[in-house]
Write a protein that holds these residues in place. Structure first.
Motif, PDB file in Angstrom:
ATOM      1  N   ALA A  12       8.717 -42.724   3.301  1.00 48.67           N
ATOM      2  CA  ALA A  12       7.920 -43.906   3.640  1.00 48.67           C
ATOM      3  C   ALA A  12       6.783 -43.561   4.595  1.00 48.67           C
ATOM      4  CB  ALA A  12       8.818 -44.988   4.253  1.00 48.67           C
ATOM      5  N   LEU A  13       7.083 -42.793   5.653  1.00 47.60           N
ATOM      6  CA  LEU A  13       6.054 -42.442   6.631  1.00 47.60           C
ATOM      7  C   LEU A  13       5.027 -41.487   6.037  1.00 47.60           C
ATOM      8  CD1 LEU A  13       8.151 -42.030   9.912  1.00 47.60           C
ATOM      9  CD2 LEU A  13       6.695 -43.949   9.225  1.00 47.60           C
ATOM     10  N   GLY A  14       5.488 -40.545   5.208  1.00 52.13           N
ATOM     11  CA  GLY A  14       4.559 -39.614   4.575  1.00 52.13           C
ATOM     12  C   GLY A  14       3.575 -40.321   3.671  1.00 52.13           C
ATOM     13  N   LEU A  15       4.075 -41.241   2.867  1.00 53.33           N
ATOM     14  CA  LEU A  15       3.198 -41.997   1.971  1.00 53.33           C
ATOM     15  C   LEU A  15       2.248 -42.890   2.753  1.00 53.33           C
ATOM     16  CD1 LEU A  15       5.705 -42.807  -0.881  1.00 53.33           C
ATOM     17  CD2 LEU A  15       3.431 -41.830  -1.210  1.00 53.33           C
ATOM     18  N   LEU A  16       2.756 -43.555   3.777  1.00 55.43           N
ATOM     19  CA  LEU A  16       1.906 -44.448   4.555  1.00 55.43           C
ATOM     20  C   LEU A  16       0.795 -43.671   5.261  1.00 55.43           C
ATOM     21  CD1 LEU A  16       1.476 -47.386   5.408  1.00 55.43           C
ATOM     22  CD2 LEU A  16       2.964 -46.958   7.376  1.00 55.43           C
ATOM     23  N   ALA A  17       1.110 -42.482   5.780  1.00 55.05           N
ATOM     24  CA  ALA A  17       0.096 -41.667   6.457  1.00 55.05           C
ATOM     25  C   ALA A  17      -1.015 -41.268   5.500  1.00 55.05           C
ATOM     26  CB  ALA A  17       0.749 -40.421   7.062  1.00 55.05           C
ATOM     27  N   CYS A  18      -0.640 -40.848   4.303  1.00 51.91           N
ATOM     28  CA  CYS A  18      -1.663 -40.464   3.320  1.00 51.91           C
ATOM     29  C   CYS A  18      -2.464 -41.679   2.857  1.00 51.91           C
ATOM     30  CB  CYS A  18      -1.010 -39.772   2.131  1.00 51.91           C
ATOM     31  SG  CYS A  18      -0.435 -38.096   2.502  1.00 51.91           S
ATOM     32  N   GLN A  19      -1.801 -42.813   2.691  1.00 52.36           N
ATOM     33  CA  GLN A  19      -2.519 -44.029   2.301  1.00 52.36           C
ATOM     34  C   GLN A  19      -3.510 -44.448   3.377  1.00 52.36           C
ATOM     35  OE1 GLN A  19       1.360 -46.064   1.315  1.00 52.36           O
ATOM     36  NE2 GLN A  19       0.024 -47.080  -0.152  1.00 52.36           N
ATOM     37  N   ALA A  20      -3.130 -44.295   4.652  1.00 49.87           N
ATOM     38  CA  ALA A  20      -4.019 -44.684   5.749  1.00 49.87           C
ATOM     39  C   ALA A  20      -5.303 -43.866   5.741  1.00 49.87           C
ATOM     40  CB  ALA A  20      -3.303 -44.518   7.087  1.00 49.87           C
ATOM     41  N   VAL A  21      -5.235 -42.654   5.181  1.00 49.27           N
ATOM     42  CA  VAL A  21      -6.427 -41.811   5.083  1.00 49.27           C
ATOM     43  C   VAL A  21      -7.210 -42.107   3.812  1.00 49.27           C
ATOM     44  CG1 VAL A  21      -7.250 -39.428   4.852  1.00 49.27           C
ATOM     45  CG2 VAL A  21      -5.409 -39.965   6.472  1.00 49.27           C
ATOM     46  N   PHE A  22      -6.523 -42.075   2.660  1.00 50.10           N
ATOM     47  CA  PHE A  22      -7.218 -42.092   1.382  1.00 50.10           C
ATOM     48  C   PHE A  22      -7.635 -43.481   0.902  1.00 50.10           C
ATOM     49  CE2 PHE A  22      -5.052 -37.932   1.025  1.00 50.10           C
ATOM     50  CZ  PHE A  22      -6.173 -37.153   0.757  1.00 50.10           C
ATOM     51  N   HIS A  23      -6.821 -44.492   1.159  1.00 47.53           N
ATOM     52  CA  HIS A  23      -7.183 -45.820   0.650  1.00 47.53           C
ATOM     53  C   HIS A  23      -8.496 -46.340   1.234  1.00 47.53           C
ATOM     54  CE1 HIS A  23      -3.783 -45.852  -1.801  1.00 47.53           C
ATOM     55  NE2 HIS A  23      -2.993 -46.714  -1.188  1.00 47.53           N
ATOM     56  N   PRO A  24      -8.715 -46.249   2.554  1.00 47.84           N
ATOM     57  CA  PRO A  24     -10.022 -46.668   3.068  1.00 47.84           C
ATOM     58  C   PRO A  24     -11.175 -45.816   2.535  1.00 47.84           C
ATOM     59  CG  PRO A  24      -8.416 -46.606   4.837  1.00 47.84           C
ATOM     60  CD  PRO A  24      -7.773 -45.961   3.652  1.00 47.84           C
ATOM     61  N   LEU A  25     -10.913 -44.510   2.311  1.00 47.45           N
ATOM     62  CA  LEU A  25     -11.969 -43.652   1.780  1.00 47.45           C
ATOM     63  C   LEU A  25     -12.394 -44.088   0.381  1.00 47.45           C
ATOM     64  CD1 LEU A  25     -10.881 -40.058   2.928  1.00 47.45           C
ATOM     65  CD2 LEU A  25     -12.866 -41.386   3.702  1.00 47.45           C
ATOM     66  N   TRP A  26     -11.413 -44.392  -0.463  1.00 53.46           N
ATOM     67  CA  TRP A  26     -11.739 -44.865  -1.810  1.00 53.46           C
ATOM     68  C   TRP A  26     -12.526 -46.168  -1.742  1.00 53.46           C
ATOM     69  CZ3 TRP A  26     -11.746 -42.943  -6.574  1.00 53.46           C
ATOM     70  CH2 TRP A  26     -11.021 -41.774  -6.828  1.00 53.46           C
ATOM     71  N   THR A  27     -12.123 -47.050  -0.845  1.00 54.25           N
ATOM     72  CA  THR A  27     -12.805 -48.337  -0.729  1.00 54.25           C
ATOM     73  C   THR A  27     -14.224 -48.161  -0.212  1.00 54.25           C
ATOM     74  OG1 THR A  27     -10.651 -49.320  -0.212  1.00 54.25           O
ATOM     75  CG2 THR A  27     -12.592 -50.667   0.231  1.00 54.25           C
ATOM     76  N   PHE A  28     -14.376 -47.367   0.837  1.00 53.81           N
ATOM     77  CA  PHE A  28     -15.690 -47.159   1.443  1.00 53.81           C
ATOM     78  C   PHE A  28     -16.652 -46.459   0.489  1.00 53.81           C
ATOM     79  CE2 PHE A  28     -18.598 -44.604   4.102  1.00 53.81           C
ATOM     80  CZ  PHE A  28     -19.222 -45.636   4.801  1.00 53.81           C
ATOM     81  N   ALA A  29     -16.116 -45.510  -0.280  1.00 52.87           N
ATOM     82  CA  ALA A  29     -16.968 -44.708  -1.159  1.00 52.87           C
ATOM     83  C   ALA A  29     -17.106 -45.284  -2.560  1.00 52.87           C
ATOM     84  CB  ALA A  29     -16.414 -43.286  -1.248  1.00 52.87           C
TER      85      ALA A  29
END
Length: 203
Positions: free
Chosen positions: A146-163
């Motif tokens: 759970a923590l591993g997935l959430l950490a990666c999502q916190a990085v990549f999801h905003p990047l996909w949205t911003f870009a």
């Protein structure tokens, strides 16, 4: 180790960072509504995966202790599904959006993305099956996943949205788009093969 954390994080980074239903939704939302307006949706998408991880973690780990052959079968089925998904990614083409009128989708809409996303289910099951040694305490295994997935999502999801609008504007419809998608698909396959057959938890 009971959980092969480093290998799992490498696997998760390629899965969360590559195109899929959730990232395509984030891409389109960012392109159509802008980064700030899409933030509640981004938060919902990230937290929505937790609604899948915890029930699957406890149920799957208990089932694995009782029926280890089923645990192995799930591993190979998920590898096959992710390879099929990589083929879909390789042939996916981006399209710049010209967004509809109205408000951006909110937190509640984001919560539903991963529970309805087969890639998320396959990713989570593969995470438990490929990187968690049988006999690991369900809470420990589920917390790491759970923590591993959430950490990666916190990085990549905003990047996909911003870009989102930039990716669509720069790459869509051009020769480089095909090579980009094939590279992402290749990384997806390589990561799951390495994780499950080379770098996962020792059985």
């Amino acid at each position: 180790m009971a959980v092969a954390t480093t290998s799992f994080l490498l696997f998760v980074a390629t899965q969360v960072g590559t195109p899929g239903p959730a990232n395509m939704a984030l891409l389109a939302t960012g392109a159509r509504y802008g980064f700030r307006a899409a933030l509640p949706f981004v938060a919902g998408v990230a937290l929505g995966k937790q609604l899948v991880i915890w029930p699957v973690g406890f149920g799957l780990m208990e089932l694995a202790d009782r029926v280890p052959l089923l645990f192995q079968a799930l591993k190979y089925l998920c590898v096959a599904y992710i390879c099929w998904l990589a083929w879909k990614i390789a042939n996916l083409r981006l399209a710049p959006g010209g967004g509809p009128e109205g408000a951006a989708p909110g937190f509640g809409a984001g919560l539903l993305v991963h529970p309805l996303n087969p890639k998320a289910w396959a990713m989570i099951v593969t995470g438990f099956a490929g990187f968690v040694a049988p006999g690991t305490a369900p809470f420990q295994a589920t917390l790491v996943v759970a923590l591993g997935l959430l950490a990666c999502q916190a990085v990549f999801h905003p990047l996909w949205t911003f870009a989102g609008d930039r990716i669509a504007a720069v790459v869509a419809g051009r020769p480089g788009e095909k090579y980009l998608m094939w590279m992402l698909a290749g990384l997806t396959v390589a990561s799951v093969i390495f994780g499950v057959f080379g770098g996962g938890a020792q059985k």
